[in-house]
Design a protein around this motif. Structure first.
Motif, PDB file in Angstrom:
ATOM      1  N   ALA A   1     -22.108   2.094 -13.666  1.00  0.00           N
ATOM      2  CA  ALA A   1     -22.319   3.140 -12.671  1.00  0.00           C
ATOM      3  C   ALA A   1     -23.487   4.061 -13.048  1.00  0.00           C
ATOM      4  N   LEU A   2     -23.886   4.053 -14.306  1.00  0.00           N
ATOM      5  CA  LEU A   2     -24.969   4.914 -14.779  1.00  0.00           C
ATOM      6  C   LEU A   2     -26.354   4.286 -14.599  1.00  0.00           C
ATOM      7  N   ALA A   3     -26.405   3.052 -14.108  1.00  0.00           N
ATOM      8  CA  ALA A   3     -27.668   2.311 -14.010  1.00  0.00           C
ATOM      9  C   ALA A   3     -28.719   3.064 -13.202  1.00  0.00           C
ATOM     10  N   ARG A   4     -28.327   3.685 -12.096  1.00  0.00           N
ATOM     11  CA  ARG A   4     -29.316   4.369 -11.248  1.00  0.00           C
ATOM     12  C   ARG A   4     -29.979   5.536 -11.968  1.00  0.00           C
ATOM     13  N   ASP A   5     -29.269   6.148 -12.920  1.00  0.00           N
ATOM     14  CA  ASP A   5     -29.839   7.288 -13.636  1.00  0.00           C
ATOM     15  C   ASP A   5     -30.921   6.882 -14.631  1.00  0.00           C
ATOM     16  N   LEU A   6     -30.931   5.601 -15.017  1.00  0.00           N
ATOM     17  CA  LEU A   6     -31.969   5.123 -15.927  1.00  0.00           C
ATOM     18  C   LEU A   6     -33.105   4.425 -15.191  1.00  0.00           C
ATOM     19  N   ALA A   7     -32.907   4.163 -13.901  1.00  0.00           N
ATOM     20  CA  ALA A   7     -33.954   3.496 -13.123  1.00  0.00           C
ATOM     21  C   ALA A   7     -35.228   4.340 -13.162  1.00  0.00           C
ATOM     22  N   GLY A   8     -36.301   3.714 -13.509  1.00  0.00           N
ATOM     23  CA  GLY A   8     -37.584   4.407 -13.554  1.00  0.00           C
ATOM     24  C   GLY A   8     -37.870   5.140 -14.858  1.00  0.00           C
ATOM     25  N   MET A   9     -36.892   5.235 -15.739  1.00  0.00           N
ATOM     26  CA  MET A   9     -37.166   5.873 -17.033  1.00  0.00           C
ATOM     27  C   MET A   9     -37.959   4.914 -17.914  1.00  0.00           C
ATOM     28  N   SER A  10     -38.954   5.469 -18.582  1.00  0.00           N
ATOM     29  CA  SER A  10     -39.766   4.660 -19.495  1.00  0.00           C
ATOM     30  C   SER A  10     -40.105   5.497 -20.717  1.00  0.00           C
ATOM     31  N   ALA A  11     -40.501   4.825 -21.769  1.00  0.00           N
ATOM     32  CA  ALA A  11     -40.914   5.541 -22.977  1.00  0.00           C
ATOM     33  C   ALA A  11     -42.114   6.434 -22.674  1.00  0.00           C
ATOM     34  N   ALA A  12     -43.053   5.923 -21.891  1.00  0.00           N
ATOM     35  CA  ALA A  12     -44.236   6.718 -21.537  1.00  0.00           C
ATOM     36  C   ALA A  12     -43.838   7.956 -20.735  1.00  0.00           C
ATOM     37  N   GLY A  13     -42.859   7.818 -19.849  1.00  0.00           N
ATOM     38  CA  GLY A  13     -42.391   8.958 -19.070  1.00  0.00           C
ATOM     39  C   GLY A  13     -41.711  10.003 -19.933  1.00  0.00           C
ATOM     40  N   LEU A  14     -40.929   9.537 -20.911  1.00  0.00           N
ATOM     41  CA  LEU A  14     -40.283  10.474 -21.828  1.00  0.00           C
ATOM     42  C   LEU A  14     -41.322  11.233 -22.654  1.00  0.00           C
ATOM     43  N   VAL A  15     -42.323  10.511 -23.130  1.00  0.00           N
ATOM     44  CA  VAL A  15     -43.383  11.155 -23.915  1.00  0.00           C
ATOM     45  C   VAL A  15     -44.151  12.149 -23.046  1.00  0.00           C
ATOM     46  N   ALA A  16     -44.396  11.795 -21.779  1.00  0.00           N
ATOM     47  CA  ALA A  16     -45.143  12.680 -20.877  1.00  0.00           C
ATOM     48  C   ALA A  16     -44.400  13.987 -20.609  1.00  0.00           C
ATOM     49  N   ASP A  17     -43.081  13.975 -20.711  1.00  0.00           N
ATOM     50  CA  ASP A  17     -42.308  15.191 -20.470  1.00  0.00           C
ATOM     51  C   ASP A  17     -42.104  16.025 -21.735  1.00  0.00           C
ATOM     52  N   ILE A  18     -42.883  15.724 -22.761  1.00  0.00           N
ATOM     53  CA  ILE A  18     -42.939  16.580 -23.937  1.00  0.00           C
ATOM     54  C   ILE A  18     -44.336  17.192 -23.940  1.00  0.00           C
ATOM     55  N   HIS A  19     -44.377  18.479 -23.671  1.00  0.00           N
ATOM     56  CA  HIS A  19     -45.641  19.205 -23.588  1.00  0.00           C
ATOM     57  C   HIS A  19     -46.011  19.662 -24.998  1.00  0.00           C
ATOM     58  N   VAL A  20     -46.941  18.953 -25.632  1.00  0.00           N
ATOM     59  CA  VAL A  20     -47.361  19.299 -26.991  1.00  0.00           C
ATOM     60  C   VAL A  20     -48.541  20.256 -26.891  1.00  0.00           C
TER      61      VAL A  20
ATOM     62  N   LYS B   1     -47.895   8.028 -31.505  1.00  0.00           N
ATOM     63  CA  LYS B   1     -47.330   6.728 -31.863  1.00  0.00           C
ATOM     64  C   LYS B   1     -45.860   6.870 -32.273  1.00  0.00           C
ATOM     65  N   ARG B   2     -45.579   7.820 -33.160  1.00  0.00           N
ATOM     66  CA  ARG B   2     -44.197   8.027 -33.623  1.00  0.00           C
ATOM     67  C   ARG B   2     -43.311   8.464 -32.467  1.00  0.00           C
ATOM     68  N   LEU B   3     -43.818   9.348 -31.636  1.00  0.00           N
ATOM     69  CA  LEU B   3     -43.054   9.838 -30.490  1.00  0.00           C
ATOM     70  C   LEU B   3     -42.728   8.697 -29.530  1.00  0.00           C
ATOM     71  N   HIS B   4     -43.672   7.807 -29.291  1.00  0.00           N
ATOM     72  CA  HIS B   4     -43.444   6.660 -28.402  1.00  0.00           C
ATOM     73  C   HIS B   4     -42.385   5.722 -28.982  1.00  0.00           C
ATOM     74  N   GLU B   5     -42.452   5.472 -30.299  1.00  0.00           N
ATOM     75  CA  GLU B   5     -41.440   4.627 -30.954  1.00  0.00           C
ATOM     76  C   GLU B   5     -40.044   5.229 -30.794  1.00  0.00           C
ATOM     77  N   MET B   6     -39.950   6.539 -30.998  1.00  0.00           N
ATOM     78  CA  MET B   6     -38.656   7.209 -30.872  1.00  0.00           C
ATOM     79  C   MET B   6     -38.151   7.159 -29.427  1.00  0.00           C
ATOM     80  N   ALA B   7     -39.062   7.288 -28.457  1.00  0.00           N
ATOM     81  CA  ALA B   7     -38.681   7.219 -27.042  1.00  0.00           C
ATOM     82  C   ALA B   7     -38.144   5.827 -26.701  1.00  0.00           C
TER      83      ALA B   7
END
Length: 186
Positions: free
Chosen positions: A64-83, A42-48
């Protein structure tokens, strides 16, 4: 001690390594070894979510940076943290021993051009092969390994050793009292 923000710092760093290179980040993933159960989804998702909000505000100033954020999501950020949760000092030491091979195998799966010719990294380096349960999900390359908290398993092991010694002393004292009681009745 508790409440000093160590876990907060670890989680922030685990999210920050995922910031795209165009934003000045590393564009990687993170491994967080949790020894005391303080890492919560929960805390990790809030921070993401907060990180994405910050990146989107920065992107609005530079479209110009818009394409680099396309598809980024909080769930994706959390998924890329291997706990990886460890419960004992022995588990932590086994993980630290297996970690180099684990990270090399992960790097080979995320970067097809990595050296190794198809052989497991553990064989190439003479390292113990990581258990299958410890294989990291394919994602971005690992750019951070953090242990939260390194001291916790050592404290627990010391406490257990102290309790064991105390129990043995109590058993010896009980035996001594029992022996004395028996000798008094004879």
């Amino acid at each position: 001690g508790t409440g000093s923000g160590k876990t907060q710092l670890v989680l922030q760093a685990a999210l920050d390594v995922q910031i795209p290179p165009s934003f000045g980040g590393l564009g990687g993933s993170a491994v967080v070894v949790d020894t005391d159960g303080s890492v919560t989804g929960k805390r990790l998702h809030e921070m993401a979510q907060h990180l994405l909000h910050h990146l989107r505000a920065h992107q609005r100033a530079n479209p110009a940076l818009a394409r680099d954020l396309a598809g980024m999501s909080a769930a994706g950020l959390v998924a890329d943290i291997h706990v990886i949760r460890v419960f004992t000092l022995q588990e932590l030491l086994a993980l630290v021993t297996a970690l180099p091979g684990l990270l090399l195998d992960h790097a080979r799966r995320t970067d097809p051009s990595a050296a190794g010719g198809g052989q497991p990294a553990a064989l190439l380096l003479g390292l113990p092969a990581p258990p299958l349960a410890l294989r990291l999900a394919p994602s971005k390359p690992v750019r951070l390994v953090a242990i939260d908290s390194i001291a916790s398993p050592f404290r627990a092991a010391a406490l257990l050793a102290t309790k064991d010694a105390s129990v043995k002393r109590q058993q010896q004292l009980s035996l001594l009292v029992l022996t004395n009681a028996v000798s008094l009745w004879i």
